[in-house]
Design a protein around this motif. Sequence first.
Motif, PDB file in Angstrom:
ATOM      1  N   THR A 385       0.692  -1.224  -0.307  1.00  0.00           N
ATOM      2  CA  THR A 385       0.118  -0.774   0.357  1.00  0.00           C
ATOM      3  C   THR A 385       1.198   1.287   0.168  1.00  0.00           C
ATOM      4  OG1 THR A 385      -1.830   0.968   1.176  1.00  0.00           O
ATOM      5  CG2 THR A 385       0.003   0.541   2.152  1.00  0.00           C
ATOM      6  N   SER A 386       0.360   2.501  -0.219  1.00  0.00           N
ATOM      7  CA  SER A 386       1.009   3.400  -0.194  1.00  0.00           C
ATOM      8  C   SER A 386       1.405   3.756   1.253  1.00  0.00           C
ATOM      9  CB  SER A 386       0.175   4.743  -0.341  1.00  0.00           C
ATOM     10  OG  SER A 386       0.194   6.246  -0.378  1.00  0.00           O
ATOM     11  N   CYS A 387       2.469   4.516   1.473  1.00  0.00           N
ATOM     12  CA  CYS A 387       3.136   4.548   2.978  1.00  0.00           C
ATOM     13  C   CYS A 387       2.420   5.662   3.462  1.00  0.00           C
ATOM     14  CB  CYS A 387       4.707   4.838   2.846  1.00  0.00           C
ATOM     15  SG  CYS A 387       6.124   3.564   1.472  1.00  0.00           S
ATOM     16  N   LYS A 388       1.720   6.489   2.607  1.00  0.00           N
ATOM     17  CA  LYS A 388       0.998   7.288   3.619  1.00  0.00           C
ATOM     18  C   LYS A 388      -0.036   6.903   4.084  1.00  0.00           C
ATOM     19  CE  LYS A 388       2.530  10.949   0.411  1.00  0.00           C
ATOM     20  NZ  LYS A 388       1.802  11.994  -0.584  1.00  0.00           N
ATOM     21  N   ASP A 389      -0.708   5.476   3.966  1.00  0.00           N
ATOM     22  CA  ASP A 389      -1.901   5.008   4.530  1.00  0.00           C
ATOM     23  C   ASP A 389      -1.412   4.970   5.933  1.00  0.00           C
ATOM     24  OD1 ASP A 389      -3.318   3.223   5.618  1.00  0.00           O
ATOM     25  OD2 ASP A 389      -3.441   2.017   4.186  1.00  0.00           O
ATOM     26  N   PRO A 390      -1.401   5.292   6.947  1.00  0.00           N
ATOM     27  CA  PRO A 390      -1.406   5.176   8.148  1.00  0.00           C
ATOM     28  C   PRO A 390      -1.494   3.223   8.831  1.00  0.00           C
ATOM     29  CG  PRO A 390      -3.714   6.067   8.075  1.00  0.00           C
ATOM     30  CD  PRO A 390      -2.931   6.266   6.753  1.00  0.00           C
ATOM     31  N   LYS A 391      -2.344   2.538   7.941  1.00  0.00           N
ATOM     32  CA  LYS A 391      -2.665   1.281   8.373  1.00  0.00           C
ATOM     33  C   LYS A 391      -0.580   1.046   8.159  1.00  0.00           C
ATOM     34  CE  LYS A 391      -7.190   0.800   7.691  1.00  0.00           C
ATOM     35  NZ  LYS A 391      -8.165  -0.447   7.117  1.00  0.00           N
ATOM     36  N   ALA A 392       0.311   1.278   7.225  1.00  0.00           N
ATOM     37  CA  ALA A 392       1.142   0.653   7.426  1.00  0.00           C
ATOM     38  C   ALA A 392       2.220   0.822   8.248  1.00  0.00           C
ATOM     39  CB  ALA A 392       1.637   1.662   5.947  1.00  0.00           C
ATOM     40  N   SER A 393       2.191   1.963   9.199  1.00  0.00           N
ATOM     41  CA  SER A 393       2.870   1.614  10.623  1.00  0.00           C
ATOM     42  C   SER A 393       3.043   0.302  10.479  1.00  0.00           C
ATOM     43  CB  SER A 393       2.329   2.621  10.806  1.00  0.00           C
ATOM     44  OG  SER A 393       2.790   3.493  10.305  1.00  0.00           O
ATOM     45  N   GLY A 394       2.436  -0.745  11.179  1.00  0.00           N
ATOM     46  CA  GLY A 394       1.968  -2.029  11.478  1.00  0.00           C
ATOM     47  C   GLY A 394       3.079  -3.129  12.431  1.00  0.00           C
ATOM     48  N   TRP A 395       4.551  -2.852  11.651  1.00  0.00           N
ATOM     49  CA  TRP A 395       5.477  -3.512  11.938  1.00  0.00           C
ATOM     50  C   TRP A 395       6.695  -3.425  13.226  1.00  0.00           C
ATOM     51  CZ3 TRP A 395       5.988  -8.060   9.259  1.00  0.00           C
ATOM     52  CH2 TRP A 395       4.658  -7.431   7.771  1.00  0.00           C
ATOM     53  N   LEU A 396       6.671  -4.306  14.143  1.00  0.00           N
ATOM     54  CA  LEU A 396       8.338  -3.903  14.921  1.00  0.00           C
ATOM     55  C   LEU A 396       8.960  -4.740  15.408  1.00  0.00           C
ATOM     56  CD1 LEU A 396       7.177  -6.162  16.820  1.00  0.00           C
ATOM     57  CD2 LEU A 396       5.420  -4.477  18.033  1.00  0.00           C
ATOM     58  N   VAL A 397      10.156  -5.019  15.831  1.00  0.00           N
ATOM     59  CA  VAL A 397      11.238  -5.788  15.257  1.00  0.00           C
ATOM     60  C   VAL A 397      11.105  -6.150  17.101  1.00  0.00           C
ATOM     61  CG1 VAL A 397      13.684  -5.328  15.613  1.00  0.00           C
ATOM     62  CG2 VAL A 397      12.833  -3.967  14.125  1.00  0.00           C
ATOM     63  N   LYS A 398      11.156  -7.691  16.778  1.00  0.00           N
ATOM     64  CA  LYS A 398      11.216  -8.847  18.006  1.00  0.00           C
ATOM     65  C   LYS A 398      12.456  -8.756  17.893  1.00  0.00           C
ATOM     66  CE  LYS A 398       9.010 -12.446  19.807  1.00  0.00           C
ATOM     67  NZ  LYS A 398       7.805 -13.995  19.471  1.00  0.00           N
ATOM     68  N   GLU A 399      13.427  -9.007  19.067  1.00  0.00           N
ATOM     69  CA  GLU A 399      14.692  -9.523  19.887  1.00  0.00           C
ATOM     70  C   GLU A 399      14.531 -11.296  19.561  1.00  0.00           C
ATOM     71  OE1 GLU A 399      17.550  -7.264  21.659  1.00  0.00           O
ATOM     72  OE2 GLU A 399      17.000  -5.260  19.806  1.00  0.00           O
ATOM     73  N   LEU A 400      14.895 -12.148  19.134  1.00  0.00           N
ATOM     74  CA  LEU A 400      15.246 -13.082  19.703  1.00  0.00           C
ATOM     75  C   LEU A 400      16.374 -13.377  20.318  1.00  0.00           C
ATOM     76  CD1 LEU A 400      13.641 -14.861  16.746  1.00  0.00           C
ATOM     77  CD2 LEU A 400      12.364 -13.709  18.765  1.00  0.00           C
ATOM     78  N   ASP A 401      17.069 -13.266  19.992  1.00  0.00           N
ATOM     79  CA  ASP A 401      19.066 -12.936  20.969  1.00  0.00           C
ATOM     80  C   ASP A 401      19.484 -11.818  20.793  1.00  0.00           C
ATOM     81  OD1 ASP A 401      20.487 -13.864  18.829  1.00  0.00           O
ATOM     82  OD2 ASP A 401      19.248 -16.109  19.362  1.00  0.00           O
ATOM     83  N   GLN A 402      21.152 -11.938  20.938  1.00  0.00           N
ATOM     84  CA  GLN A 402      21.866 -10.652  20.050  1.00  0.00           C
ATOM     85  C   GLN A 402      22.082 -10.134  18.459  1.00  0.00           C
ATOM     86  OE1 GLN A 402      25.133 -10.685  22.878  1.00  0.00           O
ATOM     87  NE2 GLN A 402      25.867 -12.818  21.540  1.00  0.00           N
ATOM     88  N   ASP A 403      21.716 -11.825  17.988  1.00  0.00           N
ATOM     89  CA  ASP A 403      21.795 -12.386  17.122  1.00  0.00           C
ATOM     90  C   ASP A 403      20.873 -12.196  16.328  1.00  0.00           C
ATOM     91  OD1 ASP A 403      24.842 -12.102  17.493  1.00  0.00           O
ATOM     92  OD2 ASP A 403      24.738 -13.913  17.542  1.00  0.00           O
ATOM     93  N   LEU A 404      19.795 -12.803  16.833  1.00  0.00           N
ATOM     94  CA  LEU A 404      18.611 -13.137  15.383  1.00  0.00           C
ATOM     95  C   LEU A 404      17.694 -11.609  16.012  1.00  0.00           C
ATOM     96  CD1 LEU A 404      17.714 -14.955  13.478  1.00  0.00           C
ATOM     97  CD2 LEU A 404      16.801 -16.435  15.506  1.00  0.00           C
ATOM     98  N   GLU A 405      16.556 -11.763  14.950  1.00  0.00           N
ATOM     99  CA  GLU A 405      15.554 -10.513  14.688  1.00  0.00           C
ATOM    100  C   GLU A 405      14.337 -10.767  14.555  1.00  0.00           C
ATOM    101  OE1 GLU A 405      17.916  -6.568  16.427  1.00  0.00           O
ATOM    102  OE2 GLU A 405      17.033  -6.719  14.499  1.00  0.00           O
TER     103      GLU A 405
END
Length: 599
Positions: A385-405
């Motif tokens: 979708t367009s990055c202006k779509d407010p629904k596009a901000s739906g991702w986050l980073v999840k850290e599993l350990d110091q080397d893996l995300e």
Amino acid sequence: MELSLSTSLPSFSFFLFFFLLVLSVSSEASRRKDEERASTPPRGWNSYDSFCWTVSEEEFLQNAEILSQKLHAQGYEYVVVDYLWYRRKVPGAYVDSLGFDVIDEWGRMIPDPVRWPSSRGGKGFTEVANKVHSMGLKFGIHTMRGISTQAVNAKTPILDTTTGSAYQESGRVWHAQDIGMKEKVCAWMQHGFMSVNTDLGAGKAFLRSLYQQYASWGVDFIKNDCVFGDDLNINEITYISEVLKELDRPILYSLSPGTSVTPDMAKAVSGLSNLYRITADDWDSWGDVASHFDVARDFSAAKMIGASGLLGKSWPDLDMLPLGYLTDPGSNEGPHRRSRLNLKEQRTQFPYIRGSSSPRGRKHRRSGMYPTRVEESEVEVLGLTSCKDPKASGWLVKELDQDLEQICWKENMEGRYGEPFCLYKRNTLVESDEEIMYGSQYQGALHLLASENAKYCLNASPRRKITSREFTRGSFSHCTWNANQMWEFHGNGTLISSYSGLCAIMKKVKANAGAAGARSWIATGRSGEIYLAFFNLNPDNMVIAAEVSDLAKALPGQSVTSCVGKEIWSGSDLGRPTNDTIATMVGSHDSALYVLKCN
């Protein structure tokens, strides 16, 4: 009035551009020279569904003659040669083959002289366009993104149209390989074409030489493919639009394909074009027909129909009507079968064939009567979708350990809707010169994997042409240094494709979206008449109804208390003025169309 295209045209294929079920304009209106381009949706015939890429000059002109004789008076005036008109039809040549195209000394595609004999001697499509114009019609061609791989491999020089010689800048002559972006090849024709770097003067010079040549041939309509939808290339669209504005000859500009298009995406290009696809390829299956109804509703609600466009208006495009004699997708042969849609399904896809009217405004609504309830399952789909779509901000980073995300769609992180959709960051060890080069080019960009040890990376633009039948959480292929596999994660929660600049989004859709239910649509004509259409998308017959008072939605500021009129397909009259409900039994996959005079 009923028109069976397959029986009206016994020898040749036929289908029409399909634009949100819009009424035909009168012959006078369609022939007049409008002050603005595409003041009404263009209509005509395109060679693709019938001939794939193999159409010849003789076959094309025969179909143009049929259009001129049968439907020009109803406003159908464009005849368009679809893709690969420059490809030689010889053993080994097919849709995604390499090395079979005819190009000139400047790396520009020119018609195959065997299939298009009038093009010999450098004439291009000039004589074909002249013959089309002599029939009272307009001539169009299909073009692809950027520049051909064949021209890049041949290292052809670039034409400077201001001097008539090779383009020079910074003390050197520029060639095709200097402007072709190999990391941005067309995802569904990977051996065929790649983007042009429009940040370079030489890249702009090449595109300018293309479109000036098309204008010199007498082209009136250009369908530009692999630049929209998942394949969005806003830089090329923007520059081509600028070139078309400068031409002495008016050319309508159409964008394709339409995979995953949303109204937000379309708003970025509607002012740069006259048409833009909002669906994937439409073929002769009921699923393709039914899937268009929700798309049409959404774009109407977003007020995209007849919005400001390139030197005129722009229109969402639901692709072509696959009627008459057809071939198959990707085929190397011309028409060999009739449309698989039955007559009821054909008129449901194309209910408006009367002349002398065009829509002034329309509202789409669901019918108020549902005799049955259809349960529909939901599936989760990865889209863009367009990055202006407010629904596009739906991702986050999840850290599993110091080397893996992982990068996960956060809506599902609490587990309420099942397992969250997560992707693993690929930790690439730079080992080769290629990885060093591309690692520098894609600083901050990531390969994303389905699992920790997977060898397949998420694709932004899957190699596909038909997507209405596909439901998937994501598309993965073998990891390469290609822009359509590179992603940038931003702190605002967006995941951006390096290929198109669009943002990834997870959404729920119905597994049989658009294939169930009843719909009623209304539109108004120039003389104040109201068009009421009922559509039954169900496998069983059903009664569909609309309240007369609701028809006022087509006439803002007015009330409607009583209507008289007739149903077009059956020819039956309402009989007497009706002031409460208009209802009728509509067959499975069929439609009813009323023309009403209301007070």
